[in-house]
Design a protein around this motif. Structure first.
Motif, PDB file in Angstrom:
ATOM      1  N   GLN A  23     -13.263   1.022  -5.767  1.00  0.00           N
ATOM      2  CA  GLN A  23     -12.753   0.109  -4.683  1.00  0.00           C
ATOM      3  C   GLN A  23     -12.090   1.050  -3.846  1.00  0.00           C
ATOM      4  OE1 GLN A  23     -13.284  -3.166  -4.455  1.00  0.00           O
ATOM      5  NE2 GLN A  23     -14.660  -2.795  -5.987  1.00  0.00           N
ATOM      6  N   PRO A  79      -7.078   1.359  -3.229  1.00  0.00           N
ATOM      7  CA  PRO A  79      -7.966   0.629  -2.907  1.00  0.00           C
ATOM      8  C   PRO A  79      -7.699   0.199  -1.349  1.00  0.00           C
ATOM      9  CG  PRO A  79      -7.552  -0.494  -4.875  1.00  0.00           C
ATOM     10  CD  PRO A  79      -6.371   0.745  -4.298  1.00  0.00           C
ATOM     11  N   TRP A  85       0.793  -1.080   0.043  1.00  0.00           N
ATOM     12  CA  TRP A  85       0.008   0.001  -0.036  1.00  0.00           C
ATOM     13  C   TRP A  85       0.840   1.221  -0.113  1.00  0.00           C
ATOM     14  CZ3 TRP A  85      -2.305   2.760   4.652  1.00  0.00           C
ATOM     15  CH2 TRP A  85      -3.375   3.627   4.372  1.00  0.00           C
ATOM     16  N   VAL A 112      -4.801  -6.551  -8.221  1.00  0.00           N
ATOM     17  CA  VAL A 112      -5.452  -5.209  -7.815  1.00  0.00           C
ATOM     18  C   VAL A 112      -4.992  -4.049  -8.867  1.00  0.00           C
ATOM     19  CG1 VAL A 112      -3.121  -4.732  -6.804  1.00  0.00           C
ATOM     20  CG2 VAL A 112      -4.969  -3.510  -5.963  1.00  0.00           C
ATOM     21  N   TYR A 142      -1.258  -5.579  -0.589  1.00  0.00           N
ATOM     22  CA  TYR A 142      -2.394  -6.492  -1.413  1.00  0.00           C
ATOM     23  C   TYR A 142      -1.841  -7.820  -1.776  1.00  0.00           C
ATOM     24  CZ  TYR A 142      -3.944  -1.466  -2.242  1.00  0.00           C
ATOM     25  OH  TYR A 142      -4.180  -0.359  -1.749  1.00  0.00           O
TER      26      TYR A 142
END
Length: 677
Positions: free
Chosen positions: A168, A93, A67, A112, A108
């Protein structure tokens, strides 16, 4: 070879032909990383200086990427553009949390898509290098060169995919009714309320430049969520002060999430204090302070009170009132002194806790000496005498040693601190995390609560004056009180064993007893000393014999396989679908001893704790421990004993009362099983 060479040259030339430029990079893979594939796509330009970009990432099973704030490890995806003047606004997201070897990361797995908005001086043909970090058992940092033609036509599929990717991304509202963040020493406390309640809360934080966040600990009470997050600096040392800083976070619950920007304030209350207002906290402090008088560890305090009552015979109601007001003042002033100590510790970013002074060997030794002197004084071996001038001043000020009554209140408070009474934990948890004026107010209420018995006699002095007339019974009572004080001194000496060794502590105890018997022999003769020694041996033997009769059919033995306490151990046990019983104790905590012998060592409890699906974790706070202090603070506790039960039915944990009962333990362990298939 010539054919292969011509084909390779043709492919190389093709890469530079205008026809090779497109709005879609196609799936890119790197020779040294076969676990990830990436693709970049652009849409139609939105004016001259704006275009939307999609970054698609496909990861093989068992691999992850990161992230925007990776957490305690990892690197966020980034793009290095070959043209100047391009500003990229990444949209992220809701991530997931990964815990590996005690390291918490955010990112993730699987597939993604990250939507990116590009602004600025955009060339007709974009090119750059995407850097992506992917991890499994090992981590690989991979560069993916790419090129995109903004003039190439794009179909309706891109607009659909971009809208879906934006869907998302967490909005900035819709999940919480209220949301706030506060900071206290070494911890960030995020509180949120949601009308529908909380089911699977998750908090993801952007790390400030000079701070690092650990894994949050969640506590849900109705519609209120309290997330306590450990904070350290970038090197894992003492945390910086986050008050006044801006904080970016994502809060999720199931499929819903919300991202927010907050300004960090002062942490107003701890997890266990959630929903406890100021007036409820003050009421709990009054009740908890009063109950301290009834706790077993305050028997020496009772002795001081009775000793003071023995001196009121033949005095006026005014003198009695002054003496007991002085004792109450000693208790209240002592609690205010504790509030001052807690204030200084907080300002110095030090650990806060109830009874932590008993972790200091010098304090323990000093209190043991004071208790021994009290004992010798009650045995009539010596008297503390002041100068004639000081005696006159004390007599005119309050009569008959008012200062002595004040110091009795002081020592009463010091001896009460190893105990955690009902209601006391709630009040202390609120006080030590609240703003400083609230902390002082609650400690004042604690002092008033503990001094209520003294104030009762100050209001109605005739209660003390109705004691039987002086006689031989007073000498017997003085001896009993002296033995109580002596027992307290020996107990305090036993606490020194952790710091100086059992042999040295045992030697100090024997030396104290020999000196005491020698003083008795000098004052009353060897015959009296011999009788005193015999009585002491008989008393000790009687206590041990009585304990053996009151115990169960066999001696009480701890057969539970206790493991060291840690957050990782709790997470691992829950991941293995097991139940967890947490016990934080200390040798100086008398309430802990009561819980141990009355509950934890009993057959039924031992059997429950030895069940195959139960993991028993124990933390020892007898000595200073930053890890245990942080563990308690994350759960809104500042005192021991502390017991908590986790399991499939209690994933957030259930905190048990300070004074345990077998029903509390067994019911919580049963509840932690959850619904069985």
């Amino acid at each position: 070879m010539s054919v292969l060479f011509r084909r390779a040259l043709l492919c190389l030339l093709w890469l530079w032909l205008p026809a090779s430029w497109a709005a879609d990079s196609g799936w890119l893979r790197a020779p040294d990383n076969q676990h990830a594939s990436v693709r970049l796509r652009t849409g139609a330009p939105q004016g001259e200086n704006r275009v939307n970009l999609l970054l698609d990432i496909k990861l093989e099973k068992g691999w992850k990427t990161y992230w925007r704030s990776p957490g305690e490890g990892g690197v966020a995806p980034s793009i290095r553009w070959n043209s100047d003047g391009i500003n990229a606004r990444w949209q992220w997201p809701t991530p997931h949390r990964f815990d590996v070897a005690g390291i918490t990361t955010q990112g993730y797995k699987g597939d993604v898509t990250l939507p990116i908005e590009l602004q600025g001086r955009l060339p007709g043909r974009l090119s750059g290098v995407l850097t992506l970090s992917t991890c499994s058992n090992v981590c690989i940092l991979t560069d993916y060169p790419f090129q995109l033609d903004l003039a190439s036509p794009t179909g309706p599929q891109f607009a659909h995919d971009y809208a879906r990717a934006l869907g998302q991304v967490p909005p900035d509202q819709g999940l919480t009714r209220t949301l706030s963040a506060g900071y206290r020493s070494g911890e960030l406390v995020v509180t949120a309320t949601r009308d529908g309640g909380w089911h699977q809360p998750e908090l993801f934080l952007d790390n400030p430049d000079d701070a690092s966040f650990g894994e949050p600990d969640y506590r849900v009470e109705g519609s209120r969520l309290t997330a306590t997050v450990p904070v350290s600096d970038s090197w894992g040392d003492e945390a910086p002060d986050l008050r006044g800083q801006h904080l970016s976070l994502v809060l999720a619950d199931g499929d819903m999430a919300q991202q927010s920007q907050l300004t960090v304030g002062e942490a107003g209350q701890t997890a266990s204090g959630s929903g406890v207002g100021l007036w409820q906290g003050i009421l709990a402090a009054l009740v908890g302070g009063f109950i301290l008088n009834l706790m077993p560890c305050v028997l020496p305090v009772l002795g001081m009170k009775l000793g003071s009552v023995l001196q009121v015979q033949g005095q006026s109601q005014r003198q009695v009132r002054c003496q007991f007001i002085a004792s109450a003042a000693g208790i209240v002033v002592s609690f205010l002194a504790l509030a001052l100590m807690m204030t200084l510790l907080r300002l110095g970013n030090q650990a806060l806790g109830w009874g932590v002074q008993f972790q200091n060997p010098w304090f323990i030794g000093g209190m043991a000496l004071v208790m021994a002197l009290f004992s010798a004084s009650l045995f009539g071996l010596f008297e503390l005498r002041l100068s004639s001038g000081a005696t006159t001043r004390l007599a005119t000020w309050g009569g008959n040693g008012t200062a002595g009554h004040f110091w009795q209140g002081v020592f009463a408070t010091l001896l009460a601190t190893p105990c955690t009474a009902p209601f006391l934990g709630t009040a202390l948890a609120l006080a030590l995390a609240a703003p400083l004026p609230v902390l002082w107010g609650i400690f004042l209420a604690l002092g008033i609560g503990m001094s209520l018995p003294w104030l009762l006699i100050a209001v109605w002095p005739t209660l003390a004056l109705r004691l039987p007339r002086p006689g031989r019974w007073m000498n017997v009572l003085r001896t009993v009180l002296g033995l109580m004080m002596l027992g307290s001194a020996l107990w305090l000496l036993s606490l020194l064993a952790l710091h100086i060794g059992r042999g040295a502590a045992f030697g100090l105890g024997i030396t104290l007893l020999v000196l005491l018997l020698a003083a008795i022999a000098r004052r009353y003769g060897w015959r009296t000393a011999g009788i005193s020694a015999s009585i002491a041996v008989l008393l000790v033997g009687g206590v041990l014999f009585g304990a053996s009769l009151t115990s169960e059919k066999r001696p009480l033995r701890d057969e539970v396989n206790w493991q060291p306490l840690s957050e990782q151990a709790i997470r691992q046990a829950l991941a293995d679908n097991k139940r967890v019983f947490v016990d934080v104790t200390a040798d100086w905590c008398v309430t802990c001893k009561a819980n141990k012998y009355n509950v934890l060592l009993r057959d039924e409890t031992q059997k429950a704790l030895k069940a195959p699906d139960v993991v028993a974790l124990r933390g020892d706070w007898s000595r200073p421990s930053a890890e245990i202090t942080a563990f308690l603070n994350r759960r809104g506790s500042v005192a021991v004993p502390f017991n908590q039960v986790y399991g499939p039915g209690l994933p957030q944990g259930k905190i048990l009362p300070a004074l345990l009962s077998r029903e509390d333990v067994l019911n919580a362990l049963s509840e932690s099983k959850g619904k069985q298939p």
